[in-house]
Design a protein around this motif. Structure first.
Motif, PDB file in Angstrom:
ATOM      1  N   ILE A 170      -0.725   2.958  -0.452  1.00  0.00           N
ATOM      2  CA  ILE A 170      -1.080   4.346  -0.111  1.00  0.00           C
ATOM      3  C   ILE A 170       0.011   5.296  -0.607  1.00  0.00           C
ATOM      4  O   ILE A 170      -0.280   6.376  -1.131  1.00  0.00           O
ATOM      5  N   ILE A 222       0.020  14.777   2.973  1.00  0.00           N
ATOM      6  CA  ILE A 222      -0.677  14.134   4.098  1.00  0.00           C
ATOM      7  C   ILE A 222      -0.725  12.619   3.909  1.00  0.00           C
ATOM      8  O   ILE A 222      -0.458  11.845   4.838  1.00  0.00           O
ATOM      9  N   VAL A 223      -1.060  12.195   2.683  1.00  0.00           N
ATOM     10  CA  VAL A 223      -1.159  10.761   2.391  1.00  0.00           C
ATOM     11  C   VAL A 223       0.206  10.085   2.517  1.00  0.00           C
ATOM     12  O   VAL A 223       0.301   8.951   3.013  1.00  0.00           O
ATOM     13  N   GLY A 235       2.543  10.979   4.550  1.00  0.00           N
ATOM     14  CA  GLY A 235       2.760  10.856   5.993  1.00  0.00           C
ATOM     15  C   GLY A 235       1.997   9.667   6.564  1.00  0.00           C
ATOM     16  O   GLY A 235       2.541   8.901   7.379  1.00  0.00           O
ATOM     17  N   ILE A 236       0.756   9.479   6.115  1.00  0.00           N
ATOM     18  CA  ILE A 236      -0.055   8.352   6.583  1.00  0.00           C
ATOM     19  C   ILE A 236       0.578   7.024   6.171  1.00  0.00           C
ATOM     20  O   ILE A 236       0.656   6.081   6.967  1.00  0.00           O
ATOM     21  N   SER A 237       1.054   6.956   4.918  1.00  0.00           N
ATOM     22  CA  SER A 237       1.660   5.709   4.426  1.00  0.00           C
ATOM     23  C   SER A 237       2.914   5.362   5.224  1.00  0.00           C
ATOM     24  O   SER A 237       3.157   4.192   5.537  1.00  0.00           O
ATOM     25  N   GLY A 239       0.452   0.111   3.214  1.00  0.00           N
ATOM     26  CA  GLY A 239       1.209   1.362   3.315  1.00  0.00           C
ATOM     27  C   GLY A 239       1.865   1.736   1.999  1.00  0.00           C
ATOM     28  O   GLY A 239       1.873   2.900   1.587  1.00  0.00           O
ATOM     29  N   ILE A 258       3.535   6.160   8.341  1.00  0.00           N
ATOM     30  CA  ILE A 258       3.103   5.696   9.669  1.00  0.00           C
ATOM     31  C   ILE A 258       2.612   4.255   9.592  1.00  0.00           C
ATOM     32  O   ILE A 258       2.958   3.416  10.437  1.00  0.00           O
ATOM     33  N   VAL A 259       1.812   3.944   8.557  1.00  0.00           N
ATOM     34  CA  VAL A 259       1.279   2.585   8.385  1.00  0.00           C
ATOM     35  C   VAL A 259       2.412   1.581   8.213  1.00  0.00           C
ATOM     36  O   VAL A 259       2.411   0.500   8.827  1.00  0.00           O
TER      37      VAL A 259
END
Length: 218
Positions: free
Chosen positions: A60, A25-26, A28-30, A57, A32-33
């Motif tokens: 992360i 999940i993290v 994926g977030i990084s 990003g 996107i950022v």
């Protein structure tokens, strides 16, 4: 507690899976950022000369990488411990070691020969068998403790896991070797379905590990 080694091992494997989910999940977030922060800048350029948002990003992503690494180490330790009470876990551990060695060796050979994704494909197959033998270990523990519910759930999960894996191979084959629009649409639809089923199977796996933890704690 009749099987203390297995109890400790399964507990660690369960925690490792939770960390793995968090890591994914993290990551994926990084991603996107980084993409949003890079804007119109080329992705490679953004990584080479990071701006504030991109830098966040990347930080992360590093945290995610550490989480995934911790998950892998914890999983190995857990499987090693569980292997003291059930042979199938030992096979899973040997496969994990083989995966690391083969990934490195095949990666070097594949790069030299210009073959892409060979190492990752073989690694995917080995990872499948690692999971299968972990579950076979759970089934073995359940049979030892006369718990048919968990044994049957584990056996069913193995069948579902293999079915999803075969479906993924077929989908990749269709996507790679067909240019027909209808075939591509079918492949895309199958891929979406497989992703949904895979996520469901992942949480069923966590549920199976959780129930096994409780069984071994009794």
């Amino acid at each position: 507690m009749k099987l203390p080694n297995a109890a400790k091992g399964i507990s660690k494997i369960f925690t490792a899976e939770i960390l793995s989910i968090i890591g994914v999940i993290v990551i994926g977030i990084s991603s996107i950022v980084i993409i949003l922060s890079a804007g119109n800048i080329d992705y490679k350029t953004a990584l080479e000369s990071p701006t504030g948002g991109v830098l966040i990003g990347l930080i992360i992503a590093i945290i995610a990488g550490i989480t995934v690494l911790a998950s892998a180490i914890l999983s190995i330790v857990g499987i090693f411990q569980a292997g003291k009470d059930e042979r199938s876990f030992k096979i899973a551990l040997y496969l994990m070691i083989a995966d690391v060695v083969l990934t490195i060796v095949i990666g070097i050979i594949a790069n030299a020969m210009g073959i892409k994704d060979l190492g990752s494909s073989i690694s995917s197959v080995i990872e499948l068998f690692v999971t299968i033998y972990v579950i076979k270990g759970i089934v073995g523990l359940a049979n030892t403790l006369n718990n048919p519910e968990i044994a049957n759930k584990g056996t069913s999960y193995i069948k579902s896991l293999v079915a999803v894996f075969i479906a993924e191979i077929i989908t990749r084959f269709i996507s790679t070797f067909t240019q027909n629009q209808i075939a591509q649409n079918i492949s895309l639809t199958l891929t979406i379905i497989i992703v949904i089923i895979s996520l469901a199977k992942y949480f069923i796996y966590l549920s199976l590990l959780s129930k096994t933890k409780k069984m071994l704690a009794e």
